[in-house]
Design a protein around this motif. Sequence first.
Motif, PDB file in Angstrom:
ATOM      1  N   ARG A   1      -6.682  -6.213  -0.865  1.00 42.32           N
ATOM      2  CA  ARG A   1      -7.770  -5.398  -0.328  1.00 42.32           C
ATOM      3  C   ARG A   1      -8.687  -6.226   0.573  1.00 42.32           C
ATOM      4  O   ARG A   1      -8.814  -7.428   0.421  1.00 42.32           O
ATOM      5  CB  ARG A   1      -8.554  -4.755  -1.468  1.00 42.32           C
TER       6      ARG A   1
ATOM      7  N   LYS B   1      -4.486  -4.527  -5.284  1.00 40.59           N
ATOM      8  CA  LYS B   1      -5.802  -5.152  -5.499  1.00 40.59           C
ATOM      9  C   LYS B   1      -5.901  -6.532  -4.870  1.00 40.59           C
ATOM     10  O   LYS B   1      -6.956  -6.911  -4.370  1.00 40.59           O
ATOM     11  CB  LYS B   1      -6.100  -5.221  -6.998  1.00 40.59           C
TER      12      LYS B   1
ATOM     13  N   GLY C   1      -5.409  -1.014   4.382  1.00 35.54           N
ATOM     14  CA  GLY C   1      -5.762   0.397   4.256  1.00 35.54           C
ATOM     15  C   GLY C   1      -5.831   1.041   5.634  1.00 35.54           C
ATOM     16  O   GLY C   1      -5.305   2.137   5.853  1.00 35.54           O
TER      17      GLY C   1
ATOM     18  N   GLN D   1     -15.124   5.933  -1.115  1.00 36.31           N
ATOM     19  CA  GLN D   1     -14.639   5.227   0.066  1.00 36.31           C
ATOM     20  C   GLN D   1     -14.980   5.932   1.380  1.00 36.31           C
ATOM     21  O   GLN D   1     -14.357   5.691   2.400  1.00 36.31           O
ATOM     22  CB  GLN D   1     -13.120   5.026  -0.035  1.00 36.31           C
TER      23      GLN D   1
ATOM     24  N   ALA E   1       0.842  -1.203   0.000  1.00 36.40           N
ATOM     25  CA  ALA E   1       0.000   0.000   0.000  1.00 36.40           C
ATOM     26  C   ALA E   1       0.877   1.253   0.000  1.00 36.40           C
ATOM     27  O   ALA E   1       2.051   1.204   0.382  1.00 36.40           O
ATOM     28  CB  ALA E   1      -0.920  -0.004   1.215  1.00 36.40           C
TER      29      ALA E   1
ATOM     30  N   VAL F   1      -4.168   0.474  -2.154  1.00 32.85           N
ATOM     31  CA  VAL F   1      -3.783  -0.840  -1.642  1.00 32.85           C
ATOM     32  C   VAL F   1      -3.774  -1.790  -2.834  1.00 32.85           C
ATOM     33  O   VAL F   1      -4.688  -1.750  -3.673  1.00 32.85           O
ATOM     34  CB  VAL F   1      -4.778  -1.334  -0.558  1.00 32.85           C
TER      35      VAL F   1
END
Length: 168
Positions: free
Chosen positions: A96, A93, A101, A128, A70, A91
């Motif tokens: 995740r 993929k 995060g 988000q 990340a 982050v």
Amino acid sequence: MGLPPFNVSGSPFSVVPIHNYPELMKKTCELINSEWPRSETARMRSLEASCDTLPCSLVLTTDGMNRVIAHCKLSQIPSKKMACFIESVVVDKSCRGQGFGKLIMKFAEDYCRIVLDLKAIYLSTIDQDGFYERIGYEYCAPISMYGPRHCELPSLENAKKKYMKKVL
């Protein structure tokens, strides 16, 4: 000097300022470009600008600092000397939904409070806001990273972005 690598006791993960670990820049560039494609040259210049003050890029690593999971970038807000703006958070993929995060955001908040002696963090998000609410961010008025404005910006009122703030 900044903080030493943030590492939960016994954890294989560390969060570090990228300017202290330039060997991570290429992998970080690839991670960011996987989400927001841009020229490698422009991305590398942005990462190379990282320093102990602002701007500062932080990376979450694992596998003995051989893998970048990340990244987040902290930037100055000229009109708010005791605050910063989180310009981007990404982050990998494949990682995740596993708390990475939240981990990098916690370190960013600690870095801002302890190293930079800041009192607040601002950010904007399109989709988000639920995540940021869960980690303590609240909605706020749009903020300009480019200095004080003497007029309203209608484009900000209609933007899909939601602006959020956390007091440290």
